[in-house]
Design an enzyme around this catalytic site. Structure first.
Site: not given
Ligand code: FAD
Length: 383
Positions: A278, A337, A362
């Site tokens: 279960q 698994h 995104e």
């Molecule tokens: C494999 C991969 C593919 C991607 N492809 C694309 C693409 O094609 N085009 C593109 O433009 N980008 C792309 N990205 C970027 C992606 O969209 C960003 O990594 C994402 O939006 C988060 O931004 P950051 O990494 O700068 O994190 P940060 O913005 O630095 O966030 C870090 C942490 O802080 C938190 N945080 C930030 N602001 C707040 C808030 N106001 N309130 C609460 N929590 C918050 C976040 O939730 C997260 O937990 C890609 C990323 C990866 C890893």
């Protein structure tokens, strides 16, 4: 809401199912291990016309709605998550050109994207602008009939392999979101180069490159929408993209769930199939329920979009729920698994690594919750 599909939609779903079963799924592990951009899959997806599902026929598309695109995106992601990611990222360039482009831009850029002759990418993220999309610092300066772009984007999916890019820049960074302007760029434009390709915990075959603009010269006619109205283009594209992310997560979760159901009926311990315990049944029941709920939320968002109604809240709900459900489902499917799930003999360890991305790109889960809370509170104040 009506999710009944027409004969034409059924026909395309059947063709995609055959493609997924015969081509994509059997090669998914190979794609991952090779770590090379899956051009073979991309060309076959183009031959099937999949890149142009929602684009008008006059621009080389198939003229279906976003619901059709959403169902196909789920099937692709379920069979090969990397190919599904290429498909989703491509739409992030195709969609804003469809929604905001002039007829000339559509002729020149939408047509090759819709036929899959050229792959697209969307560049928003920068070293200092991730969740805070309004903080984009890539500078666009007018010079005669052109703009000169300077700055760096990173993580860009399909970067380097794509030929058409929708780039979010800023003509007045000191004005924040009010200076943001969207441009269409082509690979090979002078001053537009590619940098580092990220090494990641999953998707080694997916390109995620830096885009470097060093006085990149872009004709003014390549502005998408209007100058300083690019934030709307970015938000609209992200809204649509969230439906793609949500359904991609549903597809991956479905693959993990199906593997768990199959394994549970074969593996025996204590003299019986583990599916007879279960504790295992409850894991399968919760997986099936979460996947169904995530799928319905995604369909609802796509349906609202097709009706021309507000869909941002539902897209954010679908994205946060589906991505977190996907991580949970992949973890439990691996658990079913046992030790074998942790080995490379089964795809579960790959699914588990792939799942996490859906909670980040995104808009992270935190940002989706902010979007939802903003809408919910606004709705409450309007009552
Ligand atoms: C494999 C991969 C593919 C991607 N492809 C694309 C693409 O094609 N085009 C593109 O433009 N980008 C792309 N990205 C970027 C992606 O969209 C960003 O990594 C994402 O939006 C988060 O931004 P950051 O990494 O700068 O994190 P940060 O913005 O630095 O966030 C870090 C942490 O802080 C938190 N945080 C930030 N602001 C707040 C808030 N106001 N309130 C609460 N929590 C918050 C976040 O939730 C997260 O937990 C890609 C990323 C990866 C890893």
């Amino acid at each position: 809401m009506d999710f009944a599909f027409t004969e034409d939609q059924q026909a395309i779903f059947e063709a995609v199912k055959e493609f997924c079963d015969e081509e994509l799924k059997p090669k998914a592990q190979e794609v991952d291990e090779a770590g090379e951009y899956p051009w073979d899959n991309v060309r076959k997806m183009a031959e099937l016309g999949l890149f142009g599902i929602p684009a008008p026929e006059e621009f080389g598309g198939l003229g279906f709605d976003f619901m059709t695109w959403t169902v196909v995106a789920e099937m692709l992601s379920s069979a090969c998550t990397t190919s599904g990611a290429v498909f989703g990222a491509h739409m992030l360039a195709e969609y804003p050109i469809m929604a905001f482009g002039t007829d000339e831009q559509k002729q020149k850029y939408l047509s090759p994207l819709a036929t899959g002759e050229k792959i697209g990418a969307f560049g928003l993220t920068e070293p200092g602008a991730g969740s805070d999309a309004g903080a984009v610092r890539t500078r666009a300066t007018r010079e005669g009939d052109d703009y000169l772009l300077n700055g760096t984007k990173l993580f860009i999916t399909n970067g380097g392999d794509a030929e058409i890019y929708v780039i979010i820049a800023n003509v007045q960074p000191e004005r924040g979101a009010r200076g943001i302007t969207a441009f269409i760029l082509e690979k090979g434009m002078p001053g537009f180069e590619f940098g580092r390709d990220e090494r990641k915990m999953a998707y080694p075959a997916l390109s995620n490159r830096e885009l470097i603009f060093n006085d990149a010269r872009v004709p003014a006619e390549n502005i998408l929408g209007r100058e300083r109205r690019g934030f709307r283009v970015a938000l609209d594209t992200l809204g649509m993209g969230r439906i793609g992310m949500a359904i991609g997560a549903v597809g991956l979760a479905q693959a993990a769930y199906e593997a768990a159901v199959e394994y549970a009926q074969v593996r025996e311990q204590f003299g019986q199939k583990i599916a007879d315990f279960q504790a295992v049944q409850f894991m399968l029941a919760d997986m099936a329920t979460k996947i169904e709920a995530a799928r319905l939320l995604s369909y609802q968002a796509a349906w609202l979009k097709d009706q021309g109604r507000e869909f941002e809240k539902q897209a954010a709900m679908a994205k946060v729920f589906a991505s977190e459900a996907c991580t949970w489902v992949c973890s439990k499917a691996l658990q079913v698994h046992g030790g074998y799930g942790y080995t490379k003999e089964y795809p579960l360890e790959r699914y588990y690594r792939e799942a996490k991305l859906f909670e980040i790109v995104e808009g992270t889960s935190e940002i989706q919750r902010l979007v939802i809370a903003n809408r919910v509170l606004k709705e409450a104040q309007q009552k």
